[in-house]
Design an enzyme around this catalytic site. Structure first.
Site, PDB file in Angstrom:
ATOM      1  N   LYS A 112      37.830  47.372  48.747  1.00  0.00           N
ATOM      2  CA  LYS A 112      36.471  47.706  48.293  1.00  0.00           C
ATOM      3  C   LYS A 112      35.664  48.368  49.403  1.00  0.00           C
ATOM      4  O   LYS A 112      34.828  49.233  49.145  1.00  0.00           O
ATOM      5  CB  LYS A 112      35.752  46.465  47.771  1.00  0.00           C
ATOM      6  CG  LYS A 112      36.357  45.999  46.466  1.00  0.00           C
ATOM      7  CD  LYS A 112      35.492  44.988  45.771  1.00  0.00           C
ATOM      8  CE  LYS A 112      36.133  44.597  44.453  1.00  0.00           C
ATOM      9  NZ  LYS A 112      35.597  43.384  43.894  1.00  0.00           N
ATOM     10  N   LYS A 197      45.495  46.472  38.868  1.00  0.00           N
ATOM     11  CA  LYS A 197      45.022  45.327  38.077  1.00  0.00           C
ATOM     12  C   LYS A 197      43.978  45.786  37.057  1.00  0.00           C
ATOM     13  O   LYS A 197      43.192  46.686  37.343  1.00  0.00           O
ATOM     14  CB  LYS A 197      44.381  44.343  39.075  1.00  0.00           C
ATOM     15  CG  LYS A 197      43.866  43.073  38.494  1.00  0.00           C
ATOM     16  CD  LYS A 197      43.089  42.295  39.541  1.00  0.00           C
ATOM     17  CE  LYS A 197      41.685  42.811  39.717  1.00  0.00           C
ATOM     18  NZ  LYS A 197      40.783  41.917  40.450  1.00  0.00           N
ATOM     19  N   LYS A 200      37.332  44.296  35.808  1.00  0.00           N
ATOM     20  CA  LYS A 200      36.048  44.582  35.149  1.00  0.00           C
ATOM     21  C   LYS A 200      35.124  45.440  36.005  1.00  0.00           C
ATOM     22  O   LYS A 200      34.225  46.079  35.501  1.00  0.00           O
ATOM     23  CB  LYS A 200      35.349  43.293  34.725  1.00  0.00           C
ATOM     24  CG  LYS A 200      34.918  42.383  35.868  1.00  0.00           C
ATOM     25  CD  LYS A 200      34.136  41.203  35.356  1.00  0.00           C
ATOM     26  CE  LYS A 200      34.567  39.882  35.952  1.00  0.00           C
ATOM     27  NZ  LYS A 200      34.702  39.838  37.412  1.00  0.00           N
TER      28      LYS A 200
HETATM   29  P1  TYM Z   1      36.728  37.628  39.037  1.00  0.00           P
HETATM   30  O1  TYM Z   1      35.351  37.546  38.498  1.00  0.00           O
HETATM   31  O2  TYM Z   1      37.209  38.946  39.551  1.00  0.00           O
HETATM   32  O3  TYM Z   1      37.759  37.137  37.960  1.00  0.00           O
HETATM   33  C1  TYM Z   1      37.605  35.899  37.271  1.00  0.00           C
HETATM   34  C2  TYM Z   1      38.983  35.300  37.034  1.00  0.00           C
HETATM   35  O4  TYM Z   1      39.801  36.212  36.287  1.00  0.00           O
HETATM   36  C3  TYM Z   1      41.018  36.447  36.981  1.00  0.00           C
HETATM   37  N1  TYM Z   1      41.428  37.839  36.750  1.00  0.00           N
HETATM   38  C4  TYM Z   1      42.626  38.210  36.273  1.00  0.00           C
HETATM   39  N2  TYM Z   1      43.703  37.492  35.919  1.00  0.00           N
HETATM   40  C5  TYM Z   1      44.770  38.184  35.458  1.00  0.00           C
HETATM   41  N3  TYM Z   1      44.807  39.543  35.347  1.00  0.00           N
HETATM   42  C6  TYM Z   1      43.744  40.284  35.707  1.00  0.00           C
HETATM   43  N4  TYM Z   1      43.780  41.610  35.581  1.00  0.00           N
HETATM   44  C7  TYM Z   1      42.585  39.621  36.193  1.00  0.00           C
HETATM   45  N5  TYM Z   1      41.367  40.055  36.620  1.00  0.00           N
HETATM   46  C8  TYM Z   1      40.678  38.948  36.971  1.00  0.00           C
HETATM   47  C9  TYM Z   1      40.692  36.217  38.448  1.00  0.00           C
HETATM   48  O5  TYM Z   1      41.846  35.926  39.196  1.00  0.00           O
HETATM   49  C10 TYM Z   1      39.740  35.048  38.359  1.00  0.00           C
HETATM   50  O6  TYM Z   1      40.449  33.841  38.256  1.00  0.00           O
HETATM   51  N6  TYM Z   1      36.325  35.664  43.629  1.00  0.00           N
HETATM   52  C11 TYM Z   1      36.468  35.365  42.216  1.00  0.00           C
HETATM   53  C12 TYM Z   1      35.325  34.542  41.647  1.00  0.00           C
HETATM   54  C13 TYM Z   1      35.080  33.292  42.390  1.00  0.00           C
HETATM   55  C14 TYM Z   1      35.853  32.110  42.318  1.00  0.00           C
HETATM   56  C15 TYM Z   1      35.195  31.182  43.185  1.00  0.00           C
HETATM   57  C16 TYM Z   1      37.019  31.756  41.628  1.00  0.00           C
HETATM   58  C17 TYM Z   1      34.045  33.063  43.250  1.00  0.00           C
HETATM   59  N7  TYM Z   1      34.111  31.783  43.718  1.00  0.00           N
HETATM   60  C18 TYM Z   1      35.706  29.905  43.364  1.00  0.00           C
HETATM   61  C19 TYM Z   1      37.512  30.486  41.816  1.00  0.00           C
HETATM   62  C20 TYM Z   1      36.877  29.559  42.684  1.00  0.00           C
HETATM   63  C21 TYM Z   1      36.495  36.658  41.439  1.00  0.00           C
HETATM   64  O7  TYM Z   1      36.118  37.689  41.928  1.00  0.00           O
HETATM   65  O8  TYM Z   1      36.934  36.522  40.149  1.00  0.00           O
END
Ligand code: TYM
Length: 332
Positions: A112, A197, A200
């Site tokens: 990023k 991947k 969003k």
């Molecule tokens: P985020 O918002 O990008 O995604 C939320 C959850 O969705 C999963 N995910 C996917 N799984 C499979 N295939 C994909 N293409 C895909 N895109 C997203 C992510 O792995 C995630 O589980 N840093 C984290 C948010 C966060 C978090 C936390 C998660 C902040 N603090 C503490 C767990 C514990 C994030 O950016 O997720």
């Protein structure tokens, strides 16, 4: 009882990847078997250029979708991260535990950061420190397990390292958590670019299925998915990433393993048609429930308020203990 924490950041509309990689399991399994907290981690949406009005809309939408996906406030704690100040309090202590080198090694920071620079934008410091805030999200609750997609593995590894280091230097304060992933679809790929991947935060594209897409949009996107030059339907992520992605999505929707499912199909067209119908059926109840809930924002706000109250009560004693262990004087 196992303590679970996970979250979603409101940087864009939630995708099929978010649902299959994380949200569905939260609702179907985690909230029933564990003491689970789920958060709209809004502070994480501020690490890149953002629009305040859009952030407000997406934060409420994310919470509404989590409820629509089946999270039940009677079974789990659902809240907005910025409503619980303990996350930021703990994050600072963890910034004093982490090193500059280990944060610069994070893949998401490298990717990023490079994208921002290429677009002529500067890189916010919070993009570098973001995984530390994520570690604080997890460690504040004494979390045992973090159900996430594959892309979050490195961040959970960092969280473990910070917990171990903190405990060794300042006395046992934190549980050392571990990441858990779904058996299939832990990394759903973009339908137009199966090397990336499905994300969003990417520009809206034909390769991303959003949870709120209508049935026709879902069908169109899946029928136009990039497959491979071969003819045979085989499950091979290296040689046929587009087809493998479709087989994983199908497997996540209807059960069975992707290798066996590959044997059922003789053409890409029929495979795509079945994947499209399976995804439409999977998302239909989520979309319907979302429409009902979106017409009652007062209910969603109330759930979030009660969730934040509960989360605060759970996080505060551990964060206070961390402050004391670090040598900070207790508040009177
Ligand atoms: P985020 O918002 O990008 O995604 C939320 C959850 O969705 C999963 N995910 C996917 N799984 C499979 N295939 C994909 N293409 C895909 N895109 C997203 C992510 O792995 C995630 O589980 N840093 C984290 C948010 C966060 C978090 C936390 C998660 C902040 N603090 C503490 C767990 C514990 C994030 O950016 O997720």
């Amino acid at each position: 009882m196992t303590r679970i924490f996970s979250g979603i950041k409101p940087t864009g509309h939630a995708t099929l990847g978010n649902y299959l990689g994380a949200m569905r399991r939260w609702a179907e399994v985690d909230q029933h078997q564990s003491d689970a907290l789920f958060s709209v981690v809004d502070l994480h949406a501020l690490t890149v250029e953002h629009d305040p009005a859009r952030l407000r809309r997406l934060s409420r939408q994310a919470a509404t979708l989590m409820l629509a996906a089946g999270l039940d406030p009677a079974l789990c704690t659902l809240f907005v991260q910025s409503h619980v100040v303990e996350h930021v309090r703990l994050s600072y202590l963890l910034e004093c535990t982490a090193t500059d080198g280990e944060l610069r090694r994070m893949i998401q920071y490298k990717e990023k950061g490079a994208q921002a620079l290429a677009a002529g934008r500067s890189v916010r410091v919070s993009l570098l420190t973001y995984p530390v805030l994520m570690a604080a999200d997890i460690l504040a609750y004494g979390t045992d397990e973090v159900p996430v997609g594959d892309d979050q593995t490195q961040h959970v590894e960092l969280t473990r390292d910070l917990a171990v280091r903190f405990n060794q230097r300042y006395g046992h304060t934190f549980t050392v958590p571990k990441a858990t992933h779904p058996q299939v679809a832990a990394r759903v790929m973009d339908l137009q670019d199966p090397a990336s991947k499905m994300g969003k935060s990417h520009d809206a594209g034909a390769g991303i299925v959003y949870l709120l897409d209508d049935a026709d949009q879902v069908r169109k996107k899946i029928m136009r998915a990039v497959t491979d030059s071969g003819r045979e339907v085989e499950y091979d992520r290296e040689r046929s990433p587009g087809v493998a992605n479709l087989l994983e999505i199908l497997s996540a929707c209807v059960g069975g393993n992707p290798i066996d499912l590959a044997g059922v199909y003789e053409s890409y067209g029929v495979l795509k048609r079945d994947v499209a119908e399976a995804v439409v059926e999977l998302l239909r109840p989520v979309r319907e429930r979302h429409a009902e809930l979106a017409s009652d924002p007062g209910y969603v706000d109330q759930v979030l308020e009660e969730g934040a109250e509960r989360a605060r009560g759970m996080a505060r004693p551990r964060v206070d203990a961390a402050y004391a262990a670090f040598g900070l004087l207790p508040m009177g």
